[in-house]
Design a protein around this motif. Structure first.
Motif, PDB file in Angstrom:
ATOM      1  N   GLY A   1       3.836  -1.888 -16.875  1.00  0.00           N
ATOM      2  CA  GLY A   1       3.945  -0.704 -16.043  1.00  0.00           C
ATOM      3  C   GLY A   1       4.239  -1.046 -14.598  1.00  0.00           C
ATOM      4  N   MET A   2       4.109  -0.048 -13.740  1.00  0.00           N
ATOM      5  CA  MET A   2       4.437  -0.211 -12.336  1.00  0.00           C
ATOM      6  C   MET A   2       3.628   0.768 -11.513  1.00  0.00           C
ATOM      7  SD  MET A   2       6.200   0.396  -9.395  1.00  0.00           S
ATOM      8  CE  MET A   2       7.432   1.662  -9.639  1.00  0.00           C
ATOM      9  N   SER A   3       3.324   0.356 -10.300  1.00  0.00           N
ATOM     10  CA  SER A   3       2.528   1.194  -9.403  1.00  0.00           C
ATOM     11  C   SER A   3       3.230   1.363  -8.067  1.00  0.00           C
ATOM     12  CB  SER A   3       1.157   0.561  -9.154  1.00  0.00           C
ATOM     13  OG  SER A   3       0.408   0.461 -10.334  1.00  0.00           O
ATOM     14  N   TRP A   4       2.905   2.465  -7.435  1.00  0.00           N
ATOM     15  CA  TRP A   4       3.319   2.709  -6.050  1.00  0.00           C
ATOM     16  C   TRP A   4       2.093   2.634  -5.156  1.00  0.00           C
ATOM     17  CZ3 TRP A   4       8.149   2.938  -4.172  1.00  0.00           C
ATOM     18  CH2 TRP A   4       9.200   3.227  -5.053  1.00  0.00           C
ATOM     19  N   TYR A   5       2.280   2.003  -4.013  1.00  0.00           N
ATOM     20  CA  TYR A   5       1.269   1.938  -2.970  1.00  0.00           C
ATOM     21  C   TYR A   5       1.926   2.407  -1.673  1.00  0.00           C
ATOM     22  CZ  TYR A   5      -1.647  -1.039  -5.960  1.00  0.00           C
ATOM     23  OH  TYR A   5      -2.426  -1.532  -6.976  1.00  0.00           O
ATOM     24  N   ARG A   6       1.102   2.643  -0.670  1.00  0.00           N
ATOM     25  CA  ARG A   6       1.634   2.953   0.654  1.00  0.00           C
ATOM     26  C   ARG A   6       0.748   2.335   1.714  1.00  0.00           C
ATOM     27  NH1 ARG A   6       0.574   9.488   0.296  1.00  0.00           N
ATOM     28  NH2 ARG A   6      -1.724   9.430   0.442  1.00  0.00           N
ATOM     29  N   GLN A   7       1.357   2.042   2.838  1.00  0.00           N
ATOM     30  CA  GLN A   7       0.621   1.450   3.946  1.00  0.00           C
ATOM     31  C   GLN A   7       1.146   2.008   5.248  1.00  0.00           C
ATOM     32  OE1 GLN A   7       0.457  -2.855   3.986  1.00  0.00           O
ATOM     33  NE2 GLN A   7      -1.400  -2.790   5.245  1.00  0.00           N
ATOM     34  N   ALA A   8       0.260   2.685   5.956  1.00  0.00           N
ATOM     35  CA  ALA A   8       0.581   3.198   7.280  1.00  0.00           C
ATOM     36  C   ALA A   8       0.163   2.172   8.328  1.00  0.00           C
ATOM     37  CB  ALA A   8      -0.142   4.523   7.512  1.00  0.00           C
ATOM     38  N   PRO A   9       0.783   2.193   9.490  1.00  0.00           N
ATOM     39  CA  PRO A   9       0.431   1.230  10.546  1.00  0.00           C
ATOM     40  C   PRO A   9      -1.053   1.268  10.863  1.00  0.00           C
ATOM     41  CG  PRO A   9       2.419   2.404  11.143  1.00  0.00           C
ATOM     42  CD  PRO A   9       1.885   3.076   9.904  1.00  0.00           C
ATOM     43  N   GLY A  10      -1.680   0.104  10.853  1.00  0.00           N
ATOM     44  CA  GLY A  10      -3.091   0.013  11.189  1.00  0.00           C
ATOM     45  C   GLY A  10      -4.030   0.364  10.047  1.00  0.00           C
ATOM     46  N   ASN A  11      -3.464   0.749   8.902  1.00  0.00           N
ATOM     47  CA  ASN A  11      -4.295   1.136   7.749  1.00  0.00           C
ATOM     48  C   ASN A  11      -4.174   0.105   6.634  1.00  0.00           C
ATOM     49  OD1 ASN A  11      -4.823   3.396   9.209  1.00  0.00           O
ATOM     50  ND2 ASN A  11      -3.936   4.834   7.744  1.00  0.00           N
ATOM     51  N   GLN A  12      -5.148   0.132   5.750  1.00  0.00           N
ATOM     52  CA  GLN A  12      -5.076  -0.726   4.568  1.00  0.00           C
ATOM     53  C   GLN A  12      -4.073  -0.146   3.580  1.00  0.00           C
ATOM     54  OE1 GLN A  12      -9.113  -1.122   3.088  1.00  0.00           O
ATOM     55  NE2 GLN A  12      -9.401  -2.996   4.272  1.00  0.00           N
ATOM     56  N   ARG A  13      -3.576  -1.027   2.729  1.00  0.00           N
ATOM     57  CA  ARG A  13      -2.679  -0.582   1.677  1.00  0.00           C
ATOM     58  C   ARG A  13      -3.453   0.328   0.722  1.00  0.00           C
ATOM     59  NH1 ARG A  13       1.248  -5.126  -0.419  1.00  0.00           N
ATOM     60  NH2 ARG A  13       1.750  -4.929   1.793  1.00  0.00           N
ATOM     61  N   GLU A  14      -2.824   1.419   0.328  1.00  0.00           N
ATOM     62  CA  GLU A  14      -3.481   2.450  -0.472  1.00  0.00           C
ATOM     63  C   GLU A  14      -2.718   2.655  -1.770  1.00  0.00           C
ATOM     64  OE1 GLU A  14      -4.541   7.228   0.055  1.00  0.00           O
ATOM     65  OE2 GLU A  14      -3.004   6.281   1.273  1.00  0.00           O
ATOM     66  N   TRP A  15      -3.428   2.645  -2.868  1.00  0.00           N
ATOM     67  CA  TRP A  15      -2.801   2.923  -4.165  1.00  0.00           C
ATOM     68  C   TRP A  15      -2.442   4.399  -4.257  1.00  0.00           C
ATOM     69  CZ3 TRP A  15      -5.206   5.850  -8.204  1.00  0.00           C
ATOM     70  CH2 TRP A  15      -4.452   5.913  -9.378  1.00  0.00           C
ATOM     71  N   VAL A  16      -1.256   4.684  -4.797  1.00  0.00           N
ATOM     72  CA  VAL A  16      -0.778   6.058  -4.897  1.00  0.00           C
ATOM     73  C   VAL A  16      -0.683   6.514  -6.356  1.00  0.00           C
ATOM     74  CG1 VAL A  16       1.159   7.611  -4.428  1.00  0.00           C
ATOM     75  CG2 VAL A  16       0.511   5.876  -2.741  1.00  0.00           C
ATOM     76  N   ALA A  17      -0.004   5.746  -7.192  1.00  0.00           N
ATOM     77  CA  ALA A  17       0.209   6.180  -8.570  1.00  0.00           C
ATOM     78  C   ALA A  17       0.588   4.983  -9.424  1.00  0.00           C
ATOM     79  CB  ALA A  17       1.306   7.246  -8.640  1.00  0.00           C
ATOM     80  N   THR A  18       0.345   5.118 -10.724  1.00  0.00           N
ATOM     81  CA  THR A  18       0.687   4.099 -11.709  1.00  0.00           C
ATOM     82  C   THR A  18       1.257   4.752 -12.948  1.00  0.00           C
ATOM     83  OG1 THR A  18      -1.005   2.525 -10.981  1.00  0.00           O
ATOM     84  CG2 THR A  18      -0.286   2.350 -13.259  1.00  0.00           C
ATOM     85  N   ILE A  19       2.251   4.104 -13.523  1.00  0.00           N
ATOM     86  CA  ILE A  19       2.692   4.453 -14.867  1.00  0.00           C
ATOM     87  C   ILE A  19       2.558   3.191 -15.698  1.00  0.00           C
ATOM     88  CG2 ILE A  19       5.152   4.062 -14.332  1.00  0.00           C
ATOM     89  CD1 ILE A  19       5.706   6.402 -16.363  1.00  0.00           C
ATOM     90  N   THR A  20       1.786   3.283 -16.783  1.00  0.00           N
ATOM     91  CA  THR A  20       1.540   2.110 -17.609  1.00  0.00           C
ATOM     92  C   THR A  20       2.729   1.817 -18.514  1.00  0.00           C
ATOM     93  OG1 THR A  20       0.570   3.325 -19.456  1.00  0.00           O
ATOM     94  CG2 THR A  20      -0.910   2.716 -17.639  1.00  0.00           C
TER      95      THR A  20
ATOM     96  N   GLU B   1       1.091  11.297   5.491  1.00  0.00           N
ATOM     97  CA  GLU B   1       1.615  10.456   4.417  1.00  0.00           C
ATOM     98  C   GLU B   1       2.780   9.591   4.892  1.00  0.00           C
ATOM     99  OE1 GLU B   1       1.942  13.688   1.506  1.00  0.00           O
ATOM    100  OE2 GLU B   1       0.289  12.698   0.431  1.00  0.00           O
ATOM    101  N   THR B   2       3.032   9.615   6.170  1.00  0.00           N
ATOM    102  CA  THR B   2       4.000   8.704   6.752  1.00  0.00           C
ATOM    103  C   THR B   2       3.510   7.277   6.566  1.00  0.00           C
ATOM    104  OG1 THR B   2       4.796  10.287   8.390  1.00  0.00           O
ATOM    105  CG2 THR B   2       5.031   7.945   8.920  1.00  0.00           C
ATOM    106  N   ALA B   3       4.351   6.455   5.928  1.00  0.00           N
ATOM    107  CA  ALA B   3       3.942   5.093   5.594  1.00  0.00           C
ATOM    108  C   ALA B   3       5.128   4.345   5.009  1.00  0.00           C
ATOM    109  CB  ALA B   3       2.798   5.109   4.591  1.00  0.00           C
ATOM    110  N   VAL B   4       4.946   3.063   4.843  1.00  0.00           N
ATOM    111  CA  VAL B   4       5.858   2.279   4.017  1.00  0.00           C
ATOM    112  C   VAL B   4       5.340   2.360   2.587  1.00  0.00           C
ATOM    113  CG1 VAL B   4       6.776   0.001   3.515  1.00  0.00           C
ATOM    114  CG2 VAL B   4       6.516   0.743   5.888  1.00  0.00           C
ATOM    115  N   TYR B   5       6.215   2.752   1.694  1.00  0.00           N
ATOM    116  CA  TYR B   5       5.856   2.880   0.282  1.00  0.00           C
ATOM    117  C   TYR B   5       6.389   1.655  -0.458  1.00  0.00           C
ATOM    118  CZ  TYR B   5       4.104   7.576   0.916  1.00  0.00           C
ATOM    119  OH  TYR B   5       3.348   8.659   1.310  1.00  0.00           O
ATOM    120  N   LEU B   6       5.511   1.042  -1.236  1.00  0.00           N
ATOM    121  CA  LEU B   6       5.866  -0.195  -1.942  1.00  0.00           C
ATOM    122  C   LEU B   6       5.625  -0.043  -3.435  1.00  0.00           C
ATOM    123  CD1 LEU B   6       3.719  -1.123   0.698  1.00  0.00           C
ATOM    124  CD2 LEU B   6       5.233  -3.075   0.380  1.00  0.00           C
TER     125      LEU B   6
END
Length: 114
Positions: free
Chosen positions: A32-51, A88-93
Motif C-alpha cells: 500500500g501507500m500513505s500520504w503525509y504532510r508537513q507544515a513549516p515548524g511542525n512535525q510530519r503528520e499522517w493523512v491517509a493510507t490505502i493498503t 492544511e498548507t503543507a508539503v504533502y509526501l
C-alpha cells in the motif's frame, strides 16, 4: 524505490486539489501507500493510507473531505482533497515501505489561501 508526487498548488479555502503519487505497482499492491504532510515548524503528520488490499484509513482531521484511491493499473495513488482549510498548507509526501525500509517521495507543496 522511487516515488513521484505531483498535483500540488494553490487553492482557496473550501477548494479542492488532487495529488498523485506514482510508484512501483508491485509494492503498492502488497504494502500500500500513505500520504503525509508537513507544515513549516511542525512535525510530519499522517493523512491517509490505502493498503495493498484496498482498505482506506484516514486521519480524523480529514475524514469526509479527503479520499485516497488507486488507479486500475496499480501504480498511481491519488489523494482527492476537498473543503481545504488554510491550516492544511503543507508539503504533502507519499510514502511506502518495502523490505522494512520506508521510502518517501519528494513532496508536493499545497497552499490554501484564506
Amino acid at each position: 524505490v522511487q516515488l513521484q508526487a505531483s498535483g500540488g498548488g494553490l487553492a482557496q479555502a473550501g477548494g479542492s486539489l488532487r495529488l498523485s503519487c506514482e510508484g512501483p505497482r508491485n509494492i503498492f499492491g502488497i504494502n500500500g501507500m500513505s500520504w503525509y504532510r508537513q507544515a513549516p515548524g511542525n512535525q510530519r503528520e499522517w493523512v491517509a493510507t490505502i493498503t495493498g488490499g484496498g482498505i482506506r484509513r484516514y486521519a480524523d482531521s480529514v475524514k469526509g473531505r479527503f479520499t485516497i484511491s488507486r488507479d486500475n493499473a496499480g501504480n498511481l495513488v491519488y489523494l482527492e482533497m476537498n473543503s481545504l482549510k488554510p491550516e492544511e498548507t503543507a508539503v504533502y509526501l507519499c510514502s511506502t515501505t518495502w523490505h522494512d525500509t520506508t521510502y518517501w517521495g519528494q513532496g508536493t507543496q499545497v497552499t490554501v489561501s484564506s
